[in-house]
Design a protein around this motif. Sequence first.
Motif, PDB file in Angstrom:
ATOM      1  N   THR A 257       6.723 -37.725 -31.606  1.00 54.93           N
ATOM      2  CA  THR A 257       7.617 -37.693 -30.435  1.00 54.93           C
ATOM      3  C   THR A 257       7.884 -39.061 -29.824  1.00 54.93           C
ATOM      4  N   ASP A 258       7.776 -40.141 -30.587  1.00 48.87           N
ATOM      5  CA  ASP A 258       8.088 -41.473 -30.077  1.00 48.87           C
ATOM      6  C   ASP A 258       9.217 -42.039 -30.936  1.00 48.87           C
ATOM      7  N   VAL A 259      10.433 -42.040 -30.401  1.00 49.66           N
ATOM      8  CA  VAL A 259      11.597 -42.417 -31.214  1.00 49.66           C
ATOM      9  C   VAL A 259      11.593 -43.897 -31.591  1.00 49.66           C
ATOM     10  N   GLN A 260      10.884 -44.740 -30.826  1.00 48.84           N
ATOM     11  CA  GLN A 260      10.834 -46.156 -31.184  1.00 48.84           C
ATOM     12  C   GLN A 260       9.749 -46.452 -32.212  1.00 48.84           C
ATOM     13  N   HIS A 261       8.854 -45.504 -32.422  1.00 48.91           N
ATOM     14  CA  HIS A 261       7.814 -45.624 -33.452  1.00 48.91           C
ATOM     15  C   HIS A 261       7.775 -44.291 -34.207  1.00 48.91           C
ATOM     16  N   PRO A 262       8.849 -44.007 -34.929  1.00 49.67           N
ATOM     17  CA  PRO A 262       9.029 -42.664 -35.487  1.00 49.67           C
ATOM     18  C   PRO A 262       8.092 -42.348 -36.657  1.00 49.67           C
ATOM     19  N   VAL A 263       7.730 -41.093 -36.741  1.00 53.29           N
ATOM     20  CA  VAL A 263       6.914 -40.629 -37.862  1.00 53.29           C
ATOM     21  C   VAL A 263       7.634 -40.888 -39.178  1.00 53.29           C
ATOM     22  N   GLU A 264       8.968 -40.876 -39.144  1.00 52.68           N
ATOM     23  CA  GLU A 264       9.743 -41.095 -40.373  1.00 52.68           C
ATOM     24  C   GLU A 264       9.422 -42.454 -41.005  1.00 52.68           C
ATOM     25  N   THR A 265       9.246 -43.477 -40.185  1.00 51.83           N
ATOM     26  CA  THR A 265       8.882 -44.786 -40.731  1.00 51.83           C
ATOM     27  C   THR A 265       7.509 -44.727 -41.387  1.00 51.83           C
ATOM     28  N   ALA A 266       6.554 -44.090 -40.705  1.00 50.00           N
ATOM     29  CA  ALA A 266       5.205 -43.978 -41.257  1.00 50.00           C
ATOM     30  C   ALA A 266       5.212 -43.233 -42.589  1.00 50.00           C
ATOM     31  N   LYS A 267       5.979 -42.153 -42.654  1.00 55.84           N
ATOM     32  CA  LYS A 267       6.057 -41.370 -43.895  1.00 55.84           C
ATOM     33  C   LYS A 267       6.724 -42.180 -45.003  1.00 55.84           C
ATOM     34  N   MET A 268       7.750 -42.942 -44.656  1.00 57.79           N
ATOM     35  CA  MET A 268       8.411 -43.787 -45.646  1.00 57.79           C
ATOM     36  C   MET A 268       7.438 -44.816 -46.204  1.00 57.79           C
ATOM     37  N   LEU A 269       6.667 -45.451 -45.322  1.00 62.97           N
ATOM     38  CA  LEU A 269       5.690 -46.441 -45.778  1.00 62.97           C
ATOM     39  C   LEU A 269       4.635 -45.799 -46.664  1.00 62.97           C
ATOM     40  N   HIS A 270       4.203 -44.612 -46.289  1.00 61.74           N
ATOM     41  CA  HIS A 270       3.190 -43.906 -47.088  1.00 61.74           C
ATOM     42  C   HIS A 270       3.725 -43.574 -48.477  1.00 61.74           C
ATOM     43  N   ALA A 271       5.006 -43.204 -48.539  1.00 64.12           N
ATOM     44  CA  ALA A 271       5.612 -42.863 -49.833  1.00 64.12           C
ATOM     45  C   ALA A 271       5.908 -44.104 -50.673  1.00 64.12           C
ATOM     46  N   THR A 272       6.049 -45.257 -50.016  1.00 65.38           N
ATOM     47  CA  THR A 272       6.468 -46.471 -50.714  1.00 65.38           C
ATOM     48  C   THR A 272       5.295 -47.365 -51.106  1.00 65.38           C
ATOM     49  N   LEU A 273       4.329 -47.502 -50.204  1.00 70.61           N
ATOM     50  CA  LEU A 273       3.163 -48.335 -50.505  1.00 70.61           C
ATOM     51  C   LEU A 273       2.250 -47.580 -51.475  1.00 70.61           C
ATOM     52  N   PRO A 274       1.926 -48.151 -52.623  1.00 69.59           N
ATOM     53  CA  PRO A 274       1.242 -47.396 -53.676  1.00 69.59           C
ATOM     54  C   PRO A 274      -0.209 -47.015 -53.386  1.00 69.59           C
ATOM     55  N   ASN A 275      -0.836 -47.626 -52.383  1.00 67.64           N
ATOM     56  CA  ASN A 275      -2.260 -47.378 -52.140  1.00 67.64           C
ATOM     57  C   ASN A 275      -2.489 -47.148 -50.642  1.00 67.64           C
ATOM     58  N   SER A 276      -1.806 -46.130 -50.099  1.00 64.83           N
ATOM     59  CA  SER A 276      -1.839 -45.923 -48.649  1.00 64.83           C
ATOM     60  C   SER A 276      -2.383 -44.549 -48.264  1.00 64.83           C
ATOM     61  N   GLU A 277      -2.862 -44.484 -47.019  1.00 67.82           N
ATOM     62  CA  GLU A 277      -3.366 -43.245 -46.428  1.00 67.82           C
ATOM     63  C   GLU A 277      -2.703 -43.089 -45.058  1.00 67.82           C
ATOM     64  N   LEU A 278      -2.251 -41.887 -44.739  1.00 66.95           N
ATOM     65  CA  LEU A 278      -1.486 -41.662 -43.509  1.00 66.95           C
ATOM     66  C   LEU A 278      -2.184 -40.665 -42.593  1.00 66.95           C
ATOM     67  N   HIS A 279      -2.275 -41.017 -41.289  1.00 67.77           N
ATOM     68  CA  HIS A 279      -2.778 -40.110 -40.270  1.00 67.77           C
ATOM     69  C   HIS A 279      -1.757 -40.044 -39.141  1.00 67.77           C
ATOM     70  N   ILE A 280      -1.417 -38.829 -38.710  1.00 69.84           N
ATOM     71  CA  ILE A 280      -0.418 -38.625 -37.662  1.00 69.84           C
ATOM     72  C   ILE A 280      -1.051 -37.859 -36.506  1.00 69.84           C
ATOM     73  N   ALA A 281      -0.987 -38.439 -35.307  1.00 72.02           N
ATOM     74  CA  ALA A 281      -1.552 -37.806 -34.117  1.00 72.02           C
ATOM     75  C   ALA A 281      -0.514 -36.921 -33.444  1.00 72.02           C
ATOM     76  N   SER A 282      -0.976 -35.779 -32.936  1.00 73.15           N
ATOM     77  CA  SER A 282      -0.101 -34.849 -32.215  1.00 73.15           C
ATOM     78  C   SER A 282      -0.333 -34.897 -30.707  1.00 73.15           C
ATOM     79  N   THR A 283      -1.462 -35.488 -30.264  1.00 71.79           N
ATOM     80  CA  THR A 283      -1.790 -35.591 -28.841  1.00 71.79           C
ATOM     81  C   THR A 283      -2.291 -36.997 -28.549  1.00 71.79           C
ATOM     82  N   TYR A 284      -2.327 -37.358 -27.273  1.00 75.48           N
ATOM     83  CA  TYR A 284      -2.824 -38.679 -26.909  1.00 75.48           C
ATOM     84  C   TYR A 284      -4.310 -38.804 -27.213  1.00 75.48           C
TER      85      TYR A 284
END
Length: 290
Positions: A257-284
């Motif tokens: 829910t932060d349009v200036q730091h969108p989950v879409e960018t994080a997901k793109m990086l996770h899909a593009t960087l060959p050795n990455s791990e992604l964690h997404i927070a839903s609450t503060y």
Amino acid sequence: QQQQQQQQQAQHAEPTHHPRPVHRGILNVGGELGRKRGLHFETHEKPGCLQNAGFIWTHGLTSSMKDEAIGGWPFSGVVEIGSVMPLTRYDARGHGSSDEGCAEGYTWPALGKDLVKMRKAWKKEKMFIGGTSMGAAASLYAALEEPSAFHGLILASPPTCYEQRQKFVPMYLENVENSRAGGLEEAMRVAAARTRPPIFMASEKGRRLFEVGWSTKMAMGLKRYCDTLEGAALSDLPPKDQLKTIELPTLILAWKTDVQHPVETAKMLHATLPNSELHIASTYEEIEDF
């Protein structure tokens, strides 16, 4: 008057999870026409931590070491990395106590070069880098410039990029225009009227980010604030074909829910960087668990 009271409270806020640094210094990174540019840094480490490794953390746009420490942005707890290995944090050029530059000096590739200079000055055998938002972008550019010099990355709240970023460039330039026309007070008034990320508004600490963050922006002064925003407007993440070459172990931390730091960018990086791990927070609270 209420805004002034909020700023005063923010300025006197007590740092949390922020042990005293063991070393402070200034690194000269050069500048335009041979003028010296100093980056103020501090190093945290606890007895018994690894001495052959080091981690360099870079803050986000219009933030600083102090801003993170007093709650102007998440990740004040990053200093706890000093329990594992020495951690160096610094004020990016034009931010906090560091010297100012020009708009081109605040672009993400330029900040990545500053980070490389910081790495060379520290001379640790195993180096890790990371940062939040602008700092995450700078870390990516540093990793591309010296791919064999680093052993791992942390990309926290990565910013907008590519087509999505172009939608935000007018907002940066509008902020600059408002600031130069009516001062930083007018820019704050306009910002206060915008919708803030729901994930922040759901908790007291998240709601305080705005007031504390704006106390830091006010302290930057008009010129620095405008120049850094113009640098951000000129910036974007490296192309995907370059990102694919970064084989470092990479931890990506994002929130919803932060349009200036969108989950879409994080997901793109996770899909593009060959050795990455992604964690997404839903609450503060989940952000604080990072």
